[in-house]
Design a protein around this motif. Structure first.
Motif, PDB file in Angstrom:
ATOM      1  N   LYS A   1      50.463  23.099  50.661  1.00 52.29           N
ATOM      2  CA  LYS A   1      50.266  24.081  49.596  1.00 52.29           C
ATOM      3  C   LYS A   1      48.955  24.824  49.793  1.00 52.29           C
ATOM      4  CE  LYS A   1      53.066  22.358  45.845  1.00 52.29           C
ATOM      5  NZ  LYS A   1      53.145  22.187  44.414  1.00 52.29           N
ATOM      6  N   ALA A   2      47.899  24.084  50.060  1.00 56.17           N
ATOM      7  CA  ALA A   2      46.595  24.723  50.257  1.00 56.17           C
ATOM      8  C   ALA A   2      46.647  25.688  51.441  1.00 56.17           C
ATOM      9  CB  ALA A   2      45.516  23.669  50.470  1.00 56.17           C
ATOM     10  N   GLN A   3      47.273  25.253  52.513  1.00 55.92           N
ATOM     11  CA  GLN A   3      47.388  26.110  53.696  1.00 55.92           C
ATOM     12  C   GLN A   3      48.221  27.358  53.380  1.00 55.92           C
ATOM     13  OE1 GLN A   3      49.535  24.460  57.026  1.00 55.92           O
ATOM     14  NE2 GLN A   3      48.334  25.653  58.481  1.00 55.92           N
ATOM     15  N   SER A   4      49.255  27.205  52.585  1.00 55.18           N
ATOM     16  CA  SER A   4      50.086  28.351  52.215  1.00 55.18           C
ATOM     17  C   SER A   4      49.290  29.367  51.411  1.00 55.18           C
ATOM     18  CB  SER A   4      51.293  27.893  51.408  1.00 55.18           C
ATOM     19  OG  SER A   4      52.125  27.106  52.198  1.00 55.18           O
ATOM     20  N   TYR A   5      48.511  28.883  50.470  1.00 59.25           N
ATOM     21  CA  TYR A   5      47.690  29.790  49.668  1.00 59.25           C
ATOM     22  C   TYR A   5      46.645  30.486  50.543  1.00 59.25           C
ATOM     23  CZ  TYR A   5      49.788  28.468  45.248  1.00 59.25           C
ATOM     24  OH  TYR A   5      50.678  28.307  44.211  1.00 59.25           O
ATOM     25  N   GLU A   6      46.081  29.756  51.489  1.00 57.39           N
ATOM     26  CA  GLU A   6      45.114  30.368  52.410  1.00 57.39           C
ATOM     27  C   GLU A   6      45.774  31.450  53.248  1.00 57.39           C
ATOM     28  OE1 GLU A   6      43.365  27.305  54.815  1.00 57.39           O
ATOM     29  OE2 GLU A   6      42.594  26.229  53.066  1.00 57.39           O
ATOM     30  N   ARG A   7      46.934  31.145  53.801  1.00 57.10           N
ATOM     31  CA  ARG A   7      47.621  32.111  54.660  1.00 57.10           C
ATOM     32  C   ARG A   7      48.015  33.367  53.894  1.00 57.10           C
ATOM     33  NH1 ARG A   7      51.977  29.189  58.431  1.00 57.10           N
ATOM     34  NH2 ARG A   7      52.447  31.366  58.867  1.00 57.10           N
ATOM     35  N   MET A   8      48.485  33.178  52.668  1.00 50.94           N
ATOM     36  CA  MET A   8      48.911  34.349  51.909  1.00 50.94           C
ATOM     37  C   MET A   8      47.712  35.152  51.404  1.00 50.94           C
ATOM     38  SD  MET A   8      51.946  34.162  52.689  1.00 50.94           S
ATOM     39  CE  MET A   8      52.327  35.775  52.050  1.00 50.94           C
ATOM     40  N   THR A   9      46.606  34.492  51.147  1.00 56.02           N
ATOM     41  CA  THR A   9      45.383  35.220  50.787  1.00 56.02           C
ATOM     42  C   THR A   9      44.917  36.047  51.977  1.00 56.02           C
ATOM     43  OG1 THR A   9      44.754  33.510  49.200  1.00 56.02           O
ATOM     44  CG2 THR A   9      43.004  34.976  49.967  1.00 56.02           C
ATOM     45  N   LEU A  10      44.975  35.468  53.162  1.00 54.57           N
ATOM     46  CA  LEU A  10      44.614  36.201  54.370  1.00 54.57           C
ATOM     47  C   LEU A  10      45.554  37.392  54.577  1.00 54.57           C
ATOM     48  CD1 LEU A  10      42.932  36.468  56.945  1.00 54.57           C
ATOM     49  CD2 LEU A  10      44.521  34.887  58.045  1.00 54.57           C
ATOM     50  N   PHE A  11      46.840  37.185  54.346  1.00 54.97           N
ATOM     51  CA  PHE A  11      47.800  38.287  54.447  1.00 54.97           C
ATOM     52  C   PHE A  11      47.425  39.412  53.489  1.00 54.97           C
ATOM     53  CE2 PHE A  11      51.706  40.239  52.692  1.00 54.97           C
ATOM     54  CZ  PHE A  11      52.121  40.934  53.818  1.00 54.97           C
ATOM     55  N   MET A  12      47.089  39.054  52.251  1.00 50.43           N
ATOM     56  CA  MET A  12      46.723  40.072  51.264  1.00 50.43           C
ATOM     57  C   MET A  12      45.466  40.832  51.706  1.00 50.43           C
ATOM     58  SD  MET A  12      49.180  39.883  49.218  1.00 50.43           S
ATOM     59  CE  MET A  12      48.588  41.172  48.175  1.00 50.43           C
ATOM     60  N   GLU A  13      44.512  40.111  52.272  1.00 48.92           N
ATOM     61  CA  GLU A  13      43.295  40.770  52.774  1.00 48.92           C
ATOM     62  C   GLU A  13      43.629  41.739  53.906  1.00 48.92           C
ATOM     63  OE1 GLU A  13      40.133  40.853  51.869  1.00 48.92           O
ATOM     64  OE2 GLU A  13      40.297  39.399  50.244  1.00 48.92           O
ATOM     65  N   ARG A  14      44.551  41.343  54.758  1.00 46.23           N
ATOM     66  CA  ARG A  14      44.892  42.164  55.918  1.00 46.23           C
ATOM     67  C   ARG A  14      45.650  43.429  55.539  1.00 46.23           C
ATOM     68  NH1 ARG A  14      46.310  38.993  61.228  1.00 46.23           N
ATOM     69  NH2 ARG A  14      46.338  41.156  61.799  1.00 46.23           N
ATOM     70  N   ILE A  15      46.356  43.413  54.407  1.00 48.94           N
ATOM     71  CA  ILE A  15      47.100  44.618  54.020  1.00 48.94           C
ATOM     72  C   ILE A  15      46.314  45.520  53.068  1.00 48.94           C
ATOM     73  CG2 ILE A  15      49.328  43.517  54.438  1.00 48.94           C
ATOM     74  CD1 ILE A  15      49.741  43.487  51.362  1.00 48.94           C
TER      75      ILE A  15
ATOM     76  N   THR B   1      44.116  41.623  42.398  1.00 49.58           N
ATOM     77  CA  THR B   1      44.710  40.878  41.290  1.00 49.58           C
ATOM     78  C   THR B   1      45.545  39.718  41.832  1.00 49.58           C
ATOM     79  OG1 THR B   1      44.783  42.881  39.944  1.00 49.58           O
ATOM     80  CG2 THR B   1      46.196  41.048  39.260  1.00 49.58           C
ATOM     81  N   THR B   2      46.333  39.983  42.868  1.00 49.56           N
ATOM     82  CA  THR B   2      47.157  38.935  43.479  1.00 49.56           C
ATOM     83  C   THR B   2      46.280  37.863  44.112  1.00 49.56           C
ATOM     84  OG1 THR B   2      48.928  40.526  43.881  1.00 49.56           O
ATOM     85  CG2 THR B   2      48.973  38.485  45.167  1.00 49.56           C
ATOM     86  N   ILE B   3      45.219  38.271  44.794  1.00 48.13           N
ATOM     87  CA  ILE B   3      44.305  37.297  45.410  1.00 48.13           C
ATOM     88  C   ILE B   3      43.660  36.415  44.346  1.00 48.13           C
ATOM     89  CG2 ILE B   3      42.115  37.055  46.665  1.00 48.13           C
ATOM     90  CD1 ILE B   3      42.995  39.507  48.345  1.00 48.13           C
ATOM     91  N   GLU B   4      43.248  37.008  43.247  1.00 52.98           N
ATOM     92  CA  GLU B   4      42.646  36.222  42.165  1.00 52.98           C
ATOM     93  C   GLU B   4      43.652  35.237  41.567  1.00 52.98           C
ATOM     94  OE1 GLU B   4      39.431  35.965  41.303  1.00 52.98           O
ATOM     95  OE2 GLU B   4      39.099  37.298  42.991  1.00 52.98           O
ATOM     96  N   ASP B   5      44.903  35.662  41.428  1.00 50.91           N
ATOM     97  CA  ASP B   5      45.950  34.751  40.948  1.00 50.91           C
ATOM     98  C   ASP B   5      46.143  33.583  41.913  1.00 50.91           C
ATOM     99  OD1 ASP B   5      46.367  36.272  38.694  1.00 50.91           O
ATOM    100  OD2 ASP B   5      48.171  37.279  39.470  1.00 50.91           O
ATOM    101  N   LEU B   6      46.142  33.873  43.203  1.00 50.55           N
ATOM    102  CA  LEU B   6      46.280  32.812  44.211  1.00 50.55           C
ATOM    103  C   LEU B   6      45.106  31.834  44.117  1.00 50.55           C
ATOM    104  CD1 LEU B   6      47.490  34.896  47.296  1.00 50.55           C
ATOM    105  CD2 LEU B   6      48.828  33.230  46.010  1.00 50.55           C
ATOM    106  N   LYS B   7      43.914  32.356  43.935  1.00 53.42           N
ATOM    107  CA  LYS B   7      42.727  31.493  43.811  1.00 53.42           C
ATOM    108  C   LYS B   7      42.824  30.604  42.581  1.00 53.42           C
ATOM    109  CE  LYS B   7      39.376  34.523  46.075  1.00 53.42           C
ATOM    110  NZ  LYS B   7      38.181  35.369  45.855  1.00 53.42           N
ATOM    111  N   ARG B   8      43.271  31.167  41.465  1.00 51.51           N
ATOM    112  CA  ARG B   8      43.411  30.353  40.251  1.00 51.51           C
ATOM    113  C   ARG B   8      44.440  29.239  40.455  1.00 51.51           C
ATOM    114  NH1 ARG B   8      42.357  35.103  37.599  1.00 51.51           N
ATOM    115  NH2 ARG B   8      44.531  35.779  37.512  1.00 51.51           N
ATOM    116  N   GLU B   9      45.542  29.557  41.066  1.00 49.45           N
ATOM    117  CA  GLU B   9      46.592  28.550  41.273  1.00 49.45           C
ATOM    118  C   GLU B   9      46.149  27.437  42.209  1.00 49.45           C
ATOM    119  OE1 GLU B   9      50.530  29.823  42.196  1.00 49.45           O
ATOM    120  OE2 GLU B   9      50.513  31.333  40.617  1.00 49.45           O
ATOM    121  N   ILE B  10      45.414  27.772  43.256  1.00 48.55           N
ATOM    122  CA  ILE B  10      44.991  26.730  44.201  1.00 48.55           C
ATOM    123  C   ILE B  10      43.971  25.812  43.536  1.00 48.55           C
ATOM    124  CG2 ILE B  10      43.113  27.964  45.347  1.00 48.55           C
ATOM    125  CD1 ILE B  10      45.665  25.654  47.018  1.00 48.55           C
TER     126      ILE B  10
END
Length: 170
Positions: free
Chosen positions: A51-65, A157-166
């Motif tokens: 789960k932690a790795q998934s949140y990291e990967r998707m946060t990185l994806f959001m940063e890249r786009i 906003t999506t990145i902040e949501d991901l951070k809160r969930e992790i």
């Protein structure tokens, strides 16, 4: 009486063996129970790690786009339509590569990620329509960034949501 004395050595061996068999049986059952607990703990740790790795990967994806990162990619000699094509292709390929992460991410966060990805792609096309295809790549990139800045910051906003969930998971 003679018939009983013939069984005496066997009875004696049985009396000595029974406690050892009982102790051995307890040892085996205890060992199996401990191994099952260890497997359960490892499974829980593995799922939390995934789960932690998934949140990291998707946060990185959001940063890249983020448009500020997208405009730095590719050759400066591209035509605007080539830049849009390559950018959209890259975003979709990276998204497809990470799509298995939805197994570990909440439905709401996954929806936000998909919506953000689609919004960036839509913004690319909206900006192209806005300039009517009559601009250099640098001008297109400038208008693209301005349109993103003037709009809703759905990526952060999506990145902040991901951070809160992790933080809730951890």
């Amino acid at each position: 009486m003679a018939s009983f004395s013939g069984y005496l050595p066997y009875a004696f061996a049985l009396i000595i063996a029974i406690p050892f068999l009982v102790l051995f049986r307890q040892f085996v059952f205890t060992y199996i129970k401990l191994k099952e607990q260890e497997i359960k703990l490892l499974t829980v740790k593995s799922n939390t790690g995934n789960k932690a790795q998934s949140y990291e990967r998707m946060t990185l994806f959001m940063e890249r786009i983020k448009p500020s990162n997208l405009i730095q990619r590719f050759d400066k000699d591209l035509a605007v339509h080539e830049f849009i094509f390559l950018t959209e292709k890259t975003i979709n390929e990276e998204f497809d590569y990470n799509s298995s992460q939805q197994l570990y991410i909440s439905k709401n966060s996954w929806k936000n990620i998909v919506d953000s990805k689609n919004a960036v792609i839509d913004l690319l096309h909206k900006t192209y329509r806005e300039i009517n295809g009559n601009a250099t790549l640098d001008e297109f990139k400038t208008v693209f960034i301005i349109n993103f800045i003037n709009g809703e910051d759905y990526i952060n906003t999506t990145i902040e949501d991901l951070k809160r969930e992790i933080l809730i998971i951890a």
